[in-house]
Design an enzyme around this catalytic site. Structure first.
Site, short mmCIF file in Angstrom:
data_model
loop_
_atom_site.label_atom_id
_atom_site.label_comp_id
_atom_site.label_asym_id
_atom_site.label_seq_id
_atom_site.Cartn_x
_atom_site.Cartn_y
_atom_site.Cartn_z
N GLY A 93 66.19 93.99 21.02
CA GLY A 93 66.33 95.40 20.76
C GLY A 93 67.66 95.90 21.33
CE1 TYR A 121 82.84 90.80 28.46
CE2 TYR A 121 82.06 91.97 30.41
CZ TYR A 121 82.83 90.97 29.84
OH TYR A 121 83.57 90.15 30.64
CG MET A 123 67.56 96.42 31.30
SD MET A 123 66.03 96.85 32.14
CE MET A 123 66.59 96.64 33.83
N GLY A 173 66.79 90.15 28.20
CA GLY A 173 66.50 90.75 29.49
C GLY A 173 67.52 91.77 29.94
CG PHE A 174 68.11 92.26 34.05
CD1 PHE A 174 69.09 91.94 34.99
CD2 PHE A 174 66.84 91.69 34.21
CE1 PHE A 174 68.82 91.07 36.03
CE2 PHE A 174 66.58 90.82 35.26
CZ PHE A 174 67.57 90.52 36.18
CB CYS A 184 73.89 100.87 25.03
SG CYS A 184 73.84 99.60 26.30
#
Length: 234
Positions: free
Chosen positions: A89, A94, A161, A173-174, A191
């Site tokens: 998602g 970067y 995330m 993940g993050f 984002c």
């Protein structure tokens, strides 16, 4: 329910090969869940957590807008960066040296079946880690990740995330900016959010370099507490 998470620190590793490795672990868990349901067995499903540092790379989520990448193919090459459209998602982000990337590949049925709670726990682990460095951070309404100075003109993102989940199994993940070169974020609309800055732990602390291994150990400690799990180091 299996609350042991097998931990691996992959070090510096190419994005594509890491993505393929995630997919392999992810598929193994999903296939076992399908087998358990079909054969009415109860073989425990494994959980994994990967730390990695990628060479310069931009990734675009499945709902992301390609226009948020501000570089041509030639400009990407000149910067020594690669680009991938992937199945998580979120929009564009970067990854690069000096950034701690964490990939939990978990069967959430071993913990709880709530994706929103899962994302909030990942954010909370970062928020608690930053607090140990005297940095107050939080969440921004409608914007996944961890932010500083939320609600002010100086809001800036320190951790991005983006996850994928199927049959309650997670991947991706993050990405926490620790010693990252923030100039690489100038080549994207991070984002997909215009007018908001990014920052790093190094910048916020005003130091030459932050000990990344120390940061990793703090993240693991807080994840273990939040998920009430045990990390098994490989």
């Amino acid at each position: 329910m299996n609350k042991i998470i097998q931990f691996q620190d992959l070090g510096a590793k190419d994005y594509k090969s890491t993505w393929e490795y995630q997919e392999e672990l992810f598929k193994g868990i999903v296939d076992l869940k399908i087998q358990n349901r079909r054969e009415e067995t109860e073989i425990p499903t494994p959980n994994y957590f990967l730390f990695v540092e990628h060479p310069h790379v931009y990734t675009l989520g499945k709902s992301g807008d390609f226009e948020n990448l501000l570089l041509s193919e030639k400009q990407l090459e000149a910067k020594g960066a690669t680009f991938y459209k992937i199945n998580r998602g979120g929009d564009i982000t970067y990854h690069g040296p000096g950034q701690i990337v964490g990939y939990p590949i978990l069967d959430l049925e071993n913990f709880f079946t709530d994706i929103h709670k899962y994302l909030r726990f990942l954010e909370e682990a970062i928020i608690l880690t930053l607090a140990e460095y005297g940095i107050e951070s939080g969440r921004s309404d409608g914007e996944t990740g961890v932010w500083l100075s939320v609600g002010t003109p100086f809001a800036r993102k320190i951790c991005a995330m983006g996850v994928r989940a199927s049959r309650w199994v997670t991947m991706h993940g993050f990405a926490l900016n620790v010693n990252a070169d923030l100039g690489y974020f100038d080549n994207i609309i991070p984002c997909g959010i215009r007018g908001k800055a990014v920052t790093s732990l190094q910048v916020e602390l005003g130091v030459e370099k932050v000990d990344e291994e120390e940061v990793k150990s703090k993240i693991i400690k807080h994840l273990a507490e939040l998920f009430a799990c045990e990390f098994q180091f490989q």
